[in-house]
Design an enzyme around this catalytic site. Sequence first.
Site, PDB file in Angstrom:
ATOM      1  CD  GLU A  24     -15.982  14.136 -13.902  1.00 11.39           C
ATOM      2  OE1 GLU A  24     -16.875  13.757 -14.669  1.00 11.39           O
ATOM      3  OE2 GLU A  24     -15.596  15.321 -13.830  1.00 11.39           O
ATOM      4  N   GLY A  38       2.359  -1.686  11.272  1.00 10.03           N
ATOM      5  CA  GLY A  38       2.753  -0.350  11.700  1.00 10.03           C
ATOM      6  C   GLY A  38       3.474   0.440  10.621  1.00 10.03           C
ATOM      7  CD  GLN A  72      -0.863  -9.904   5.730  1.00  8.02           C
ATOM      8  OE1 GLN A  72      -1.431  -9.840   6.815  1.00  8.02           O
ATOM      9  NE2 GLN A  72      -0.132  -8.911   5.261  1.00  8.02           N
TER      10      GLN A  72
END
Lengths: 627, 627
Positions: free
Chosen positions: B424, B401, B330
Site C-alpha cells: 500500500e 537471547g 533498558q
Amino acid sequence: MEGVDHLAHERNKSEFDVDAMKIVWAGSPHAFDVSDRISKLVASDPGFRKDNRSTLSRKELFKNTLRKAAYAWKTIVDLRLSEEEAAKLRFYVDEPAFTDLHWGMFIPAIKGQGTEEQQQKWLPLAYKMQIIGCYAQTELGHGSNVQGLETTATFDPQTDEFIIHSPTLTSSKWWPGGLGKVATHAIAYARLIVGGREHGVNGFIVQLRSLEDHSPLLGITVGDIGMKFGNGAYNTMDNGVLRFDHVRIPRNQMLMRVSQVTCEGKYKQSDVPRQLVYGTMVYVRQTIVADASCALSRAVCIATRYSAVRRQFGSQNGGPETQVIDYKTQQSRLFPLLASAYAFRFIGEWLKWLYADVTQRLQANDFSTLPEAHACTAGLKSLTTTATADGIEECRKLCGGHGYLCSSGLPELFAVYVPACTYEGDNTVLLLQVARFLMKTVSQLGSSKKPVGTIAYMTRVEHLMQCRCGVQRGFAELSVDLVEAAVAHCQLIVVSKFIEKLQQEIPGKGVKQQLEVLCNIYALFLLHKHQGDFLSTGCITPKHAALANDELRSLYSQVRPNAIALVDAFNYTDHYLGSILGCYDGNVYPKLYEAAWKDPLNESVVPDGYHQYIRPLLKQEIRTARL
Amino acid sequence: MEGVDHLAHERNKSEFDVDAMKIVWAGSPHAFDVSDRISKLVASDPGFRKDNRSTLSRKELFKNTLRKAAYAWKTIVDLRLSEEEAAKLRFYVDEPAFTDLHWGMFIPAIKGQGTEEQQQKWLPLAYKMQIIGCYAQTELGHGSNVQGLETTATFDPQTDEFIIHSPTLTSSKWWPGGLGKVATHAIAYARLIVGGREHGVNGFIVQLRSLEDHSPLLGITVGDIGMKFGNGAYNTMDNGVLRFDHVRIPRNQMLMRVSQVTCEGKYKQSDVPRQLVYGTMVYVRQTIVADASCALSRAVCIATRYSAVRRQFGSQNGGPETQVIDYKTQQSRLFPLLASAYAFRFIGEWLKWLYADVTQRLQANDFSTLPEAHACTAGLKSLTTTATADGIEECRKLCGGHGYLCSSGLPELFAVYVPACTYEGDNTVLLLQVARFLMKTVSQLGSSKKPVGTIAYMTRVEHLMQCRCGVQRGFAELSVDLVEAAVAHCQLIVVSKFIEKLQQEIPGKGVKQQLEVLCNIYALFLLHKHQGDFLSTGCITPKHAALANDELRSLYSQVRPNAIALVDAFNYTDHYLGSILGCYDGNVYPKLYEAAWKDPLNESVVPDGYHQYIRPLLKQEIRTARL
C-alpha cells in the site's frame, strides 16, 4: 554466470581495477586465492546445495545439515585440505552446524583452559572428531552474568570425582549449539564447590552421550530448545537444553590450567594469569567483527545489484523506467552501508593485528594493553554487529516487495545474523563495559598513566581535568548517555583505522581513490547521523553540518558508476550469496518466476484442503462441514 | 491465568485505574466490550490454536489456515456475529489468510469502482462467499508505479468482450494474496485498450478458477510465489503469480463506475469524480495506522512483562539479581516504544475521524481537504509502519537471547509485520509524496490559498516568502532532505494530536496523568533523536537539549512503576500475544522449558540421521560413508 550479463553496462562504467580491489578486500593475494578456490569448490558441488532450505520441515532441515557437515568433513579429508582451507570450506558451506561449536568453542576452550596433560588427552580425539564437543555455559535464567550461573560442581574426595548438578529449573543449560542432538561431550560451566566452599565458575569436560549408541548417559536430560527466528537460518542448529542430576565425572575433567583441585580436596590457583581468559574473548570477538563485514557485504551486494536491475517510475515517452539505484533516496540508504562493509572489513583486519599483538605481549607477561584491547573488541563487536543486523534489514527493504521472498536470500541472512547482537556479550552490556573503561581512563588523566592506543586522543582533553566536574549522578543513572559516548568512541576507532589504511600503499588503478570516497562517505554519514552530538558540543556549526551534507551528496554521485564493481570486488559466488535478486548476471525476473513453481504448494494445481475447507464455503455447506 | 501471578507485585505498584485505561485504549466502552468478548471467544476455542505454527511445513501450515478460515466463517455464521464482531474475530484469529483480501480489498474495490448494477450482481455472491476474490494489481516488474503495469485489456467489439493478456514475463501478476491457491475471482488491473488507443489502467473482474472443481480456467496460469520471511508469518497466505493468455471476459466485467466502454467501443468518463480513488486510499492507509498500534503494543507488552521477570546482574549478598526493567539502558529503549504505541493508537483514532470527515465532504462534492488528508495518511502510514517494524525488532532484542526463540512470539510478529512498510505504498515513496505536498503548500503561501488542518502551522512561516530563496537544486537532487522534512512534518502531527487528546476529558483515577507522561516521553524522545535538526535550525540551544534529556530521564522513572499496568491496559489474551515471554502471569521459565520438548527434533532421543551422518564421524568411517 552463463548467458547474457544484464549488468554488463554497469560493469563497463567502473573507474577502477576490480581485480586489484578483490585482493584488497580479501586481505592478501594468498587469502584471495584460498577464498576464490574454496568458494568455487563449494559452489560447484551439488552436495552443498542450499536453495531448498526454506521449505524443509525442522527434521528434514536438521538431517540435511547433519549430512552436509559429514560431507564437508569427508571433502576436507579426501582433498587433504589445510586448516585454513577447511575453515574456509565451512564458511562457504554457509549453514550453522554443530561443527561450528566443536571447532570454534570446544577445542579453543580446551586449548585455553586445559592443562598440557588435558590437551594431550582430549585434543587428538576432538581433532579427529572421535568425540564431538559443545560449549555449555548459558542457562535458562542466566546469560550475560556468568557469575550468576547456578549449576554446581561439588568435589567428592571419597571417589575423587565432581558431582555436576542442576539444582533448579533456571539452572538448566540453555542455548548451547550442538548440545541438543549431537554433541558427545560438553565443556560445562558450573560453580566449583570444594569442601563446602565456593570458588567461582569453572569449566568441566562432561560426557553427555554414549559413544556406542548416542543415548544420553545416566543423569543427563538433554534435548533441543525448539524453533528459532527465520526460515532455515539457525534452525539447522540443535541449540540445546541440558539438566544434570548428580552426574559424576573424574576430577581430572575439570579444566585446570588456571585453578586446580587436588585429590585431597585442596583448591589452588596456578600461576597462569587469569587475564588469559580475556585474551580468548578478544580472539572470539575479533572473529565476530570479521564476520560482520562478510554478512553486511553480502546484503549490500544483493541490494546494489538488484537496485541496478529494478526500474521504477520516471519513464520518458514510453522508454524504460529509471533504475532505482539512480534515486538519491536509494543512494543515501545504500551507499553508507556499502562504505560500512568496507570500513568493517578494515577494522576487522586491524583487530586481527591487535589480537596478535596482545597475544605476544601476554606471552611476555605484559598485560598493559589488555584492558584497552578488551574494551576495543567489546565495543567494536557491539558496534559492527548492531550496524550489520540493521543494515541487512535495510538492504532487504531497499529491495522492495521482492526482498520479502526467501528467494531473495535476505530474510534468512537477517535471521541467521541477528543473534550476533546477543551472543558473546549482549551489545548494550558490552557498551557499558566500554563506558566504564572510558570513565576509568578519564579519571586517570591527571595521573602518570598516559592513555595510549585507541584512547591516546584523550590526552588532548587533559585540560578537562583542570575544570570542575559538574557531574552529580552516578554511573547507572547516566548509563544511557555513557552508552552514547561509548558508541562515539568506537566510531572514532573505525574511522581512524579506515584513514590509516588509506595511508598505506594500495596498488591497482583507481583503487585507493574509490576507498577514499567510501571512507569519506562513512565518516560524513556518521557526522550527519549524529549531528546533534557534534552541534551540541560545539564541535561543528550548523554551517559545517550543511556543508557535510552537500559533500555527502556529491560523494554518492561519485560512487554511483562504481557501485556494481565495488560489490563485485567481494568476489561472492551466486551459491554463497544465495539470492536471486543478487545474482551476478542480473537476470532476476526469469529466475524469480522459475523458482516460484518449486514451492511445495505448487505440487498440485488444486491445493490439499480444497475439498474439506474451500468447497464447503463456495457451496454454502459450511454449517454441516467437518472442520 | 490460573496459578500464581508472578507479576502481582508489579501490578500492585500501579498508580492509575487500569480498567479505565482499557476503555481509553479500546476507544469506547462498546469497542472494549466487543474486543474483550471476541478475543476471549477465540482464545478459548482450540480450533484457533496457533502455538504450533512455526514447526509446520508449508503445506501443513497452509492447509491449517484453510481450515481456520472455514472454521472462523462457520463460527461467524453459527453465532450470527455482526459485521463488527466478525471483523474482530478475524483480527484475533491472527493469521493472514485469503479472507483478508476477500473482505479487505476485493469487496471494497467492487463497492468503490463498480457501478450500481455491478454491485448488485457481485456483492451478494461475495458476501456469502459463493465466490472468493483477490486483488491483482502488482506485477513481477511493477510495484509502486501503477501506471507502469503491462497487463493489457483489449476491447473486442465483435464479441463484446475484453481480452486480458500478459504480454511479457514482467507483466505476470505477482504478490496478490489469496491468488496463488484459493481465489475464484480477481479484480485484475490492466491497461485498457479500445480501438487501438490506450486509456490508462482499469480494474476488471476476472474469473480464475472453476466453481465446480477449482481448476484454473482456460488461458490462466496461476500458482504460489513461494516462501516468504519467517516461521509461519505470511506463509499462511498464498501470495500468487498469474499469467493471462488472451483470456476473454464479458464487457460488463470492467469496473465502470469512473469510466466506461460502450458496446460500440466508445470510451467515456463518467461524472463520478476520480478523486474517489484517493478516498479509498485514505481508508486503507488509515486502517494500516490502526494496525501499527496493535502490532507495536503487542511487542511492547511482551518486552515489558519479560523485562520485569528477567533478572540480570546486581545481586547483593546472594539476593536476587536486578530486574532488567530497572536498568536505565533498558528503560530508554523500551519506554519510548510504549509511548509510541499509545501515540499511534490516538493518531489512528484521529485518522478514522479524518476519513469520515473526508467521505462526508466528498459526498457533498467538496474536494478541498482531500490533498491534505491524502498527504496526512500517506505520511502517517509511512511513519507508523517504519517505527513499528523497527520497534518490534527492538523489543525482540530487549528480550535478550530468549527473544530469538519462536516461542517468544516476536520473530513471527516481526516477519508478519514488516511487509506493511512496503505494501500500500512503499514508505519512502510515500514520504516523497508528502514532501511534494509540503513544497506545493510552501509555494502557495503568498497566495490567497491559506493552509488549513495539519499544515496550518505554515502560516507562521509566511515571512519565509519575503526572504530570498537560496535553493539552487531540483526536487530529486534534494529528495533526501525533503524526506527528512516530511518525517518531521508527520511527527508534528502525531505529537499535536496526542496533545489534543489530552485536552479532552479522560475519566479514571490517574489515567490522564499517565498519558501525559507518555506524551511527554514521546515528544522529548523525538527531540533527542532529532536534536541535530533542532540545533542546526536554532530552534533549541544545547542547553535546551540537555534539559530535555534530564526531563526524559525523570519521566522514565515515573513510568517505571506503572509499566506493567500500562501494557495490561491493552487487554491482550495470552492467545493473541502468542508469547511465552509475554504471558500474563509472568511464569516464563517453566513454560519455556515445557515448550522446548514439543519440537519435532525431540520426538526421538537419538536424532534421525545419527546412523548415516554422525556415527561415521565418531567411528572414523567417513571416507567410506554414503553421504
